[in-house]
Design an enzyme around this catalytic site. Structure first.
Site, PDB file in Angstrom:
ATOM      1  N   SER A 122     -35.812 -12.206 -14.907  1.00 31.36           N
ATOM      2  CA  SER A 122     -34.450 -12.734 -14.966  1.00 31.36           C
ATOM      3  C   SER A 122     -34.450 -13.932 -14.126  1.00 31.36           C
ATOM      4  CB  SER A 122     -33.278 -11.910 -15.031  1.00 31.36           C
ATOM      5  OG  SER A 122     -32.135 -12.806 -14.985  1.00 31.36           O
ATOM      6  N   TYR A 127     -27.963  -5.157 -10.127  1.00 38.28           N
ATOM      7  CA  TYR A 127     -28.681  -5.667 -11.129  1.00 38.28           C
ATOM      8  C   TYR A 127     -29.832  -6.607 -10.945  1.00 38.28           C
ATOM      9  CZ  TYR A 127     -30.094  -8.505 -15.536  1.00 38.28           C
ATOM     10  OH  TYR A 127     -31.226  -9.272 -16.099  1.00 38.28           O
ATOM     11  N   LYS A 174     -34.351  -6.102 -10.431  1.00 38.91           N
ATOM     12  CA  LYS A 174     -35.259  -7.060 -10.998  1.00 38.91           C
ATOM     13  C   LYS A 174     -36.146  -7.701  -9.864  1.00 38.91           C
ATOM     14  CE  LYS A 174     -33.973  -6.888 -15.515  1.00 38.91           C
ATOM     15  NZ  LYS A 174     -35.186  -6.215 -16.599  1.00 38.91           N
TER      16      LYS A 174
HETATM   17  C1  UD1 Z   1     -25.263 -13.393 -16.609  1.00 41.77           C
HETATM   18  C2  UD1 Z   1     -25.659 -12.770 -15.656  1.00 41.77           C
HETATM   19  C3  UD1 Z   1     -27.432 -12.710 -15.287  1.00 41.77           C
HETATM   20  C4  UD1 Z   1     -28.001 -12.385 -16.402  1.00 41.77           C
HETATM   21  C5  UD1 Z   1     -27.367 -12.913 -17.666  1.00 41.77           C
HETATM   22  C6  UD1 Z   1     -27.953 -11.993 -18.813  1.00 41.77           C
HETATM   23  C7  UD1 Z   1     -23.746 -12.652 -14.104  1.00 41.77           C
HETATM   24  C8  UD1 Z   1     -23.053 -13.334 -12.824  1.00 41.77           C
HETATM   25  N1  UD1 Z   1     -24.949 -13.202 -14.311  1.00 41.77           N
HETATM   26  O1  UD1 Z   1     -25.649 -14.767 -16.470  1.00 41.77           O
HETATM   27  O2  UD1 Z   1     -27.765 -12.047 -14.054  1.00 41.77           O
HETATM   28  O3  UD1 Z   1     -29.349 -12.265 -16.280  1.00 41.77           O
HETATM   29  O4  UD1 Z   1     -25.825 -12.834 -17.653  1.00 41.77           O
HETATM   30  O5  UD1 Z   1     -27.590 -12.490 -19.958  1.00 41.77           O
HETATM   31  O6  UD1 Z   1     -23.274 -12.153 -14.767  1.00 41.77           O
HETATM   32  N2  UD1 Z   1     -18.373 -17.732 -18.939  1.00 41.77           N
HETATM   33  C9  UD1 Z   1     -16.999 -18.089 -19.167  1.00 41.77           C
HETATM   34  N3  UD1 Z   1     -16.331 -17.128 -19.845  1.00 41.77           N
HETATM   35  C10 UD1 Z   1     -16.659 -16.118 -20.238  1.00 41.77           C
HETATM   36  C11 UD1 Z   1     -18.132 -15.663 -19.884  1.00 41.77           C
HETATM   37  C12 UD1 Z   1     -18.924 -16.705 -19.226  1.00 41.77           C
HETATM   38  O7  UD1 Z   1     -16.585 -19.003 -18.741  1.00 41.77           O
HETATM   39  O8  UD1 Z   1     -15.903 -15.177 -20.932  1.00 41.77           O
HETATM   40  C13 UD1 Z   1     -19.311 -18.758 -18.212  1.00 41.77           C
HETATM   41  C14 UD1 Z   1     -19.687 -18.210 -16.908  1.00 41.77           C
HETATM   42  O9  UD1 Z   1     -18.722 -18.407 -15.785  1.00 41.77           O
HETATM   43  C15 UD1 Z   1     -20.934 -18.998 -16.914  1.00 41.77           C
HETATM   44  C16 UD1 Z   1     -21.422 -19.191 -18.206  1.00 41.77           C
HETATM   45  O10 UD1 Z   1     -20.346 -18.990 -18.889  1.00 41.77           O
HETATM   46  O11 UD1 Z   1     -20.705 -20.197 -16.075  1.00 41.77           O
HETATM   47  C17 UD1 Z   1     -22.639 -18.499 -18.382  1.00 41.77           C
HETATM   48  O12 UD1 Z   1     -22.122 -16.914 -18.331  1.00 41.77           O
HETATM   49  P1  UD1 Z   1     -22.645 -15.456 -19.016  1.00 41.77           P
HETATM   50  O13 UD1 Z   1     -22.991 -15.819 -20.247  1.00 41.77           O
HETATM   51  O14 UD1 Z   1     -22.250 -14.392 -18.429  1.00 41.77           O
HETATM   52  O15 UD1 Z   1     -24.432 -15.573 -18.126  1.00 41.77           O
HETATM   53  P2  UD1 Z   1     -24.734 -15.813 -16.199  1.00 41.77           P
HETATM   54  O16 UD1 Z   1     -23.407 -15.551 -15.617  1.00 41.77           O
HETATM   55  O17 UD1 Z   1     -25.346 -17.158 -16.360  1.00 41.77           O
END
Ligand code: UD1
Length: 337
Positions: free
Chosen positions: A125, A149, A153
């Protein structure tokens, strides 16, 4: 006839990869404990491809069950998806995460060694880049982890490197995924998270289908164009093709290699919401809230190595991702249940 073994083959990325492999005439075995997945996904994969696969329920922590698979079938390579993947949960239950992800991989590699199967594609990842300073992220960027997590990895990447150093017969492709989203264009298979989704796209689709009131946008004061987080969203069908390309690459890889699978293009959280609304003609209510602890401002890949060594590039656009995510969710409001 020899098989490609997919651990975690019934999961989100596993099922889309199983479909891509069957469509490419490979023989597939899935080995999955169904902790976070359902055999229904594999039934649908078989329907979609018109071909059958071997569906085994088993856990990578169960070495005997794994050995039985190698005993029974000639296996040419393994794609190892089986793992736990929720960051928050990993902080609450670190031992469970290390056991499943790290011990599970060690068990698998021991059994593979025992049966002389030394070709492995591993699901890593972009989380291994921690809070990378330089964008886009190249494979040579420093690695770090901020939660169990991510640590798991990273540990596995180290273990696989040591394994190869000890026995150069191993051929290993470590694939570092960016943010997988979307679903097969048929709308028959897709992401099926348990409980409240942690990730952005499944949360948006659950708001769209009426299961959640509104989306919280975590942080609007990041140093990005619109202040919200920027990620490299990659369509899961492109990602699945990347695994097929990696399998081919195992024939020629010298030892172990690390490859980013991303598009190279960053989109913000607001870009995704707006694209989802526009393409699907749906309003997504959202509120801007505080940053989520542990999140970084931006993360997107330098995908040039994958283009060069795998001869693979992504084909799907953000519009494809939001359309296909919604198509899956609206056809399956309760996932596979
Ligand atoms: C997350 C994990 C990462 C993992 C990946 C798998 C974290 C910190 N990282 O990545 O280790 O490999 O998922 O898919 O959890 N967001 C919102 N509202 C929400 C959900 C997300 O604003 O309800 C934003 C987050 O702040 C971020 C973006 O959307 O800026 C992407 O979030 P997300 O889909 O959870 O992925 P990652 O955090 O990048």
């Amino acid at each position: 006839m020899s098989y490609v073994l997919l651990t975690g083959g019934a999961g989100y990325i596993g099922s889309h990869t199983a479909l891509a492999l069957l469509n490419a005439n490979e023989q597939v075995i899935s080995f999955d404990n169904y902790h976070n997945s359902s055999s229904e996904s594999l039934k649908r994969v078989q329907q979609l491809s018109g071909r059958s696969l071997i569906d085994i329920q088993g856990d990578v922590l169960d070495s005997q069950a794994l050995a039985q698979v190698f005993e029974q079938y000639p296996i040419k390579a393994v794609i190892h998806f089986a793992a736990l993947k929720a960051v928050g949960e990993s902080t609450a239950k670190p031992l469970w995460y290390y056991e499943n992800n790290v011990t599970g991989t060690i068990n698998l590699c021991k059994v593979m060694s025992q049966y002389g199967v030394k070709k492995l594609v591993f699901s890593s990842s972009a989380t291994v880049y921690g809070a990378a300073e330089q964008m886009p992220i190249h494979e040579s960027a420093p690695r770090s982890a901020t939660n169990p997590y991510g640590q798991s990895k990273l540990m596995i990447e180290h273990i696989l490197a040591d394994l190869h150093s000890s026995d150069p017969d191993w051929k290993i492709a470590v694939l570092r995924y960016f943010n997988p989203v979307g679903a097969d264009a048929s709308g028959m298979i897709g992401e099926n998270p348990n409980g409240i989704p942690n990730n952005l796209m499944p949360f948006i689709t659950q708001v769209a289908v009426g299961k959640r009131d509104k989306l919280q946008v975590f942080g609007s004061d990041y140093p990005t164009a619109d202040g919200t987080g920027v990620r490299d969203f990659i369509h899961v069908s492109d990602l699945a093709r990347g695994h097929l390309a990696a399998l081919g690459y195992l024939q020629q890889v010298q030892g172990i290699d690390y490859i980013n699978l991303g598009t190279g293009q960053g989109y913000s959280v607001l870009d995704v919401i707006h694209s989802f609304s526009k393409v699907n003609q749906l309003d997504i209510p959202y509120v801007l809230t505080d940053r989520r602890p542990g999140d970084i401002a931006q993360c997107y890949a330098d995908p040039s190595k994958a283009a060069q060594v795998l001869k693979w590039t992504t084909e799907k656009t953000l519009e494809d991702m939001v359309r296909d995510s919604w198509n899956w969710q609206k056809n399956n409001p309760n996932g596979y249940n």
